[in-house]
Motif scaffolding. Structure first.
Motif, short mmCIF file in Angstrom:
data_model
loop_
_atom_site.label_atom_id
_atom_site.label_comp_id
_atom_site.label_asym_id
_atom_site.label_seq_id
_atom_site.Cartn_x
_atom_site.Cartn_y
_atom_site.Cartn_z
N LYS A 124 2.27 11.32 -2.05
CA LYS A 124 1.81 12.72 -2.06
C LYS A 124 0.34 12.82 -1.65
N ALA A 125 -0.48 11.95 -2.21
CA ALA A 125 -1.90 11.95 -1.87
C ALA A 125 -2.10 11.58 -0.40
N CYS A 126 -1.25 10.68 0.09
CA CYS A 126 -1.32 10.30 1.50
C CYS A 126 -1.00 11.49 2.39
N ASP A 127 0.07 12.23 2.06
CA ASP A 127 0.44 13.42 2.83
C ASP A 127 -0.69 14.44 2.84
N LYS A 128 -1.31 14.64 1.68
CA LYS A 128 -2.41 15.60 1.58
C LYS A 128 -3.59 15.15 2.43
N SER A 129 -3.90 13.86 2.40
CA SER A 129 -5.03 13.35 3.19
C SER A 129 -4.80 13.56 4.68
#
Length: 403
Positions: free
Chosen positions: A249-254
């Motif tokens: 999820k954090a990767c997608d947001k980044s």
């Protein structure tokens, strides 16, 4: 000392066919290094030592020490292209809190000199002789720091590095193929980095951003993402220090926030970031109506971290660095860039568009700040200015300064 043997020689069997008269000893940082004395540095030299990269190595010492203090634990380091061993040996000897250091090189003669130099400096290192990707694939999750400093592009090695890296590790990447990253050769940049470059007045920053964007997209395959701690373009190379994080999820947001394009107008020098890998790049410049050029995909997020760079500056006082003055100059400029917007303006190029003479550099910065804009120098160009003023606002200020 541990050595990964190849099929035909052990480390002790490697022949060093040089007399003492043919060898040179230099002092760099806290180490002494012995290597064959070549007239010219090139990829053909059997043992690679580049004195021009001392500045790079000095800066790396500070960055890795700042990272070690940030994570507050012992770190294991992989120097993927060891050459004479100088980088890895300096890491072992000059950085506090270092555990195992792996120095890899596919050239057996280079490994022979790494052994000689490790003994000369009384340090224990692990010497491997593998193709760089095999070294990374065979040591999954073993390294806290992977340093990729090849002769040319790092592109062929980034997938294996991204596969290897664990949570909160540090990836250090150098690229010397600046001509393609900066837009002199567009097709090689597409081939190596899956991005379109352009030779604009801020092309060296674009090169950093293309390299960072390619790395971020490669890491994303493994549900990992980056936080850029420090980056710079110096002489013939670009260098980025990236902390690796993990989580889908954090990767997608980044990716949504930090991957995109730059729309550039070569007529009036307008530029604007466009978020998203599949973002819609405008065709027409909103200022002059000319056709816009799309650059990317690339990293449009921050490429300097103020707190990390301040830590590097503090650590510089503790270290024995021959290039300390130059390193501190770079770090202070990069610190000032940390809060500045994407891209910068070359004042001479802008005055050329306006067909006016260029005012004094410091006065332009003063005028911008008086009018409420941010204004900072940039390490990329001694006459470059980073500002949140638009190109039209900056042009108006330059015109006013002619009166």
């Amino acid at each position: 000392m541990i050595y990964q043997e190849n099929d035909y020689k052990t480390l002790d069997e490697i022949e060093i066919n040089y007399t003492e008269d043919e060898l040179k000893i230099i002092e760099e940082g806290n180490v002494r290094i012995k290597f064959p004395d070549f007239d010219k540095v090139s990829s053909d030299a059997p043992v690679f030592y580049n004195p021009r990269m001392e500045f790079n190595r000095d800066n790396s010492i500070l960055a890795l020490q700042a990272y070690q203090r940030e994570v507050d634990r012992q770190i294991n380091i992989c120097d993927l292209f060891g050459g004479s061993g100088i980088r890895g040996i300096r890491y072992k000897k000059e950085i506090d809190g270092v555990g195992d250091v792996y120095i890899n090189d596919i050239n057996p003669l280079a490994n022979g000199f790494t052994k000689i130099n490790a003994e000369l400096n009384d340090v224990e290192v692990n010497i491997d002789q593998r193709e760089a990707n095999i070294e990374l694939r065979n040591n999954m999750g073993q390294f806290d720091v992977i340093d990729i400093d090849p002769f040319g592009t790092p592109s062929p090695f980034l997938d294996s590095a991204c596969y290897n890296l664990k949570r909160d590790s540090l990836l250090c990447v150098t690229a010397t193929d600046t001509s393609c990253l900066c837009g002199t050769y567009v097709e090689p940049c597409i081939r190596k980095y899956n991005a379109k470059s352009y030779k604009s007045e801020y092309c060296h920053e674009n090169g950093i951003r293309i390299l960072a964007g390619f790395t971020a997209l490669t890491l994303a395959k493994y549900q990992k993402y980056i936080e850029i701690k420090m980056s710079h373009s110096s002489e013939h190379y670009m260098r980025i220090y990236m902390k690796v994080r993990k989580g889908s999820k954090a990767c997608d947001k980044s990716l949504k926030e930090n991957i995109g394009y730059i729309a550039h107008c070569k007529h009036c020098l307008h530029r604007e970031p466009v978020k998203g890998l599949a973002g819609s790049i405008p065709d027409v410049c909103p200022v002059c109506g000319e056709k816009l050029i799309g650059i990317g995909p690339l990293w449009i997020g921050p490429i300097q971290n103020r707190e990390f760079i301040e830590s590097m500056i503090e650590i510089a006082d503790e270290k024995n660095l021959n290039t300390k003055k130059q390193v501190l100059k770079l770090l202070n400029l990069c610190k000032d860039e940390a809060d500045a917007p994407l891209s910068y303006y070359n004042i001479h190029d802008m005055c050329r568009v306006l067909k006016i003479s260029a005012p004094k550099y410091e006065k332009i910065i003063g005028h911008l700040r008086e009018k409420g804009f941010t204004a900072a120098k940039t390490h990329y160009n001694p006459i470059g200015i980073k500002t949140n003023a638009s190109n039209t606002e900056l042009m108006q200020i330059l015109k006013e300064m002619q009166n």
